[in-house]
Design a protein around this motif. Structure first.
Motif, PDB file in Angstrom:
ATOM      1  N   LEU A  48      48.204  42.014  48.306  1.00  0.00           N
ATOM      2  CA  LEU A  48      48.185  40.818  47.462  1.00  0.00           C
ATOM      3  C   LEU A  48      46.799  40.552  46.870  1.00  0.00           C
ATOM      4  N   GLU A  49      45.765  40.833  47.635  1.00  0.00           N
ATOM      5  CA  GLU A  49      44.397  40.638  47.137  1.00  0.00           C
ATOM      6  C   GLU A  49      44.156  41.539  45.924  1.00  0.00           C
ATOM      7  N   SER A  50      44.602  42.779  46.033  1.00  0.00           N
ATOM      8  CA  SER A  50      44.465  43.720  44.916  1.00  0.00           C
ATOM      9  C   SER A  50      45.264  43.248  43.711  1.00  0.00           C
ATOM     10  N   LEU A  51      46.457  42.687  43.968  1.00  0.00           N
ATOM     11  CA  LEU A  51      47.286  42.158  42.881  1.00  0.00           C
ATOM     12  C   LEU A  51      46.562  41.028  42.158  1.00  0.00           C
ATOM     13  N   GLN A  52      45.970  40.120  42.926  1.00  0.00           N
ATOM     14  CA  GLN A  52      45.295  38.961  42.341  1.00  0.00           C
ATOM     15  C   GLN A  52      44.081  39.358  41.499  1.00  0.00           C
ATOM     16  N   GLN A  53      43.517  40.508  41.774  1.00  0.00           N
ATOM     17  CA  GLN A  53      42.380  41.000  40.999  1.00  0.00           C
ATOM     18  C   GLN A  53      42.810  41.576  39.648  1.00  0.00           C
ATOM     19  N   ASN A  54      44.120  41.693  39.442  1.00  0.00           N
ATOM     20  CA  ASN A  54      44.631  42.270  38.198  1.00  0.00           C
ATOM     21  C   ASN A  54      45.467  41.266  37.416  1.00  0.00           C
ATOM     22  N   VAL A  55      45.096  39.994  37.509  1.00  0.00           N
ATOM     23  CA  VAL A  55      45.856  38.940  36.838  1.00  0.00           C
ATOM     24  C   VAL A  55      45.868  39.147  35.321  1.00  0.00           C
ATOM     25  N   GLN A  56      44.837  39.787  34.782  1.00  0.00           N
ATOM     26  CA  GLN A  56      44.770  40.012  33.332  1.00  0.00           C
ATOM     27  C   GLN A  56      45.856  40.961  32.840  1.00  0.00           C
TER      28      GLN A  56
ATOM     29  N   GLU B  55      52.634  32.796  39.548  1.00  0.00           N
ATOM     30  CA  GLU B  55      53.685  33.543  40.238  1.00  0.00           C
ATOM     31  C   GLU B  55      53.155  34.694  41.095  1.00  0.00           C
ATOM     32  N   LEU B  56      51.845  34.838  41.181  1.00  0.00           N
ATOM     33  CA  LEU B  56      51.261  35.962  41.917  1.00  0.00           C
ATOM     34  C   LEU B  56      51.677  35.993  43.386  1.00  0.00           C
ATOM     35  N   ASP B  57      51.932  34.803  43.965  1.00  0.00           N
ATOM     36  CA  ASP B  57      52.299  34.774  45.386  1.00  0.00           C
ATOM     37  C   ASP B  57      53.694  35.358  45.645  1.00  0.00           C
TER      38      ASP B  57
END
Length: 367
Positions: free
Chosen positions: A118-126, A152-154
């Motif tokens: 999830l941390e990696s996902l949040q770093q790619n919000v763009q 919706e990232l969670d």
């Protein structure tokens, strides 16, 4: 390996050949259990169970990707024929490896990023809007989450996954490709898939779908390339996106008989199930041409019902002409569970759509 509805329909087709059939599945009441000659209750994900099951067989195929590929590799080395090959299965069963395979072989697909957690996902919000797909374990709409914005990232997956760019598409289609051990190919006419947006499951489909000659040729060439590059005999369902600019992109590949090919039982000269038997028995490939255009309605467990399945509207549907009912023999229903399908055949495309919508309203699986 696996005893669900795909295994059930494969075994129904086996009745046309002289074969002795074995099924490995955890559920002794699964749809395929009573149609095989020999049933083994066991976990298809367990190395020792799969190896013990397969070591005295001539050939093995699968109806679901979540099988122990390492055991299949050992069996293959010992002379058991595996369809698809364990190497092809390992490429496809992990969505990260599968997407990288498309990139490495210049097969058009949507842009993607690999996320480890999830941390990696949040770093790619763009990169949003995008579709997050868990690397392993997803099936039938599970393990897939559309992420449209940062809020919706969670909903994403805290595990190795693929984040695919969300692309506006005009159609989703599937082509089923058969390849034998000589490398010869047979390809079925494309089917258009219409999905339930809530369940992310196939709602109904029409085959052959209406495509321009240019798009049809692109789709055919791409589907053939995917199977050739996988370099394995077997049956493969190639799911494709068609964009507004008539680009054709691979969404996913399934290394087995597939929901998008159910209509071939009645609507094509050689069904996808017959075709797989031909491949496994090393017979000539079958005729993939359609007899008539067809549509399929999936019968899913209705919302709010759990328990012993009851089929409302069955007599009304069976009164219709050129309509073929397939119930999967599952005793218990729950919301969204695949309980059966109905195939409709007609020369008239509009009649197919109208009957599909009528059947969807009439036929309910309740408890």
């Amino acid at each position: 390996m696996g005893g669900g509805q795909l295994g059930r329909m494969l075994l129904q087709a086996a009745a046309n050949y002289v074969v002795e059939t074995y099924v490995l599945e955890n559920d002794a009441d699964c749809p395929a259990a009573h149609l095989c000659h020999h049933f083994t209750k066991g976990d298809i994900r367990d190395f020792d169970t799969v190896y013990a099951f397969g070591k005295n067989l001539d050939a093995i195929t699968i109806e679901i990707e979540s099988v122990n590929a390492e055991a299949l590799e050992k069996l293959e080395k010992e002379g058991v024929r595996i369809y698809p090959s364990p190497a092809a299965l390992k490429t496809i069963k992990n969505k990260i490896v599968q997407k990288q395979f498309y990139k490495d072989h210049q097969i058009p697909t949507s842009d993607f990023i690999i996320t480890e957690n999830l941390e990696s996902l949040q770093q790619n919000v763009q990169f949003l809007p995008a579709v997050h797909k868990i690397g392993e374990g997803g099936y039938d709409g599970r393990g897939v989450q559309v992420l449209r914005n940062e809020d919706e990232l969670d909903k994403g997956f805290d595990a190795p996954s693929v984040l695919e760019k969300l692309i506006p598409v005009t159609k989703e289609i599937a082509l089923i490709v058969a390849m034998n051990e000589k490398g010869e190919l047979a390809i079925y006419p494309p089917a258009e898939m219409i999905f339930d947006p809530e369940l992310n499951l196939l709602d109904y489909q029409v085959a052959p779908c209406q495509l321009s000659e240019t798009v049809a040729a692109k789709a055919d060439a791409i589907a053939r390339k995917v199977v050739k590059e996988l370099n394995s005999p077997g049956l493969f369902a190639i799911e494709l996106f068609i964009t507004e600019k008539e680009e054709v992109l691979v969404n996913e590949t399934a290394p087995r008989v597939h929901n998008s090919g159910h209509h071939t039982i009645e609507a094509n000269y050689s069904s996808q199930y017959d075709m797989l038997w031909r491949i496994m028995l090393q017979y000539p490939l079958g005729n993939t041409a359609e007899i008539l255009p067809a549509a399929i309605v999936n019968l899913l467990g209705a919302e709010g019902y759990n328990g012993t399945a009851i089929y409302q509207g069955l007599p009304e549907v069976l009164e219709m002409g050129n309509v073929f009912l397939h119930l999967y023999g599952k005793k218990q229903t729950k919301p969204g569970r695949k309980m059966g399908h109905v195939t409709i055949m007609s020369e008239d495309y509009n009649e197919l759509i109208q009957k599909a919508k009528t059947i969807k309203e009439l036929l309910k699986v309740v408890a």
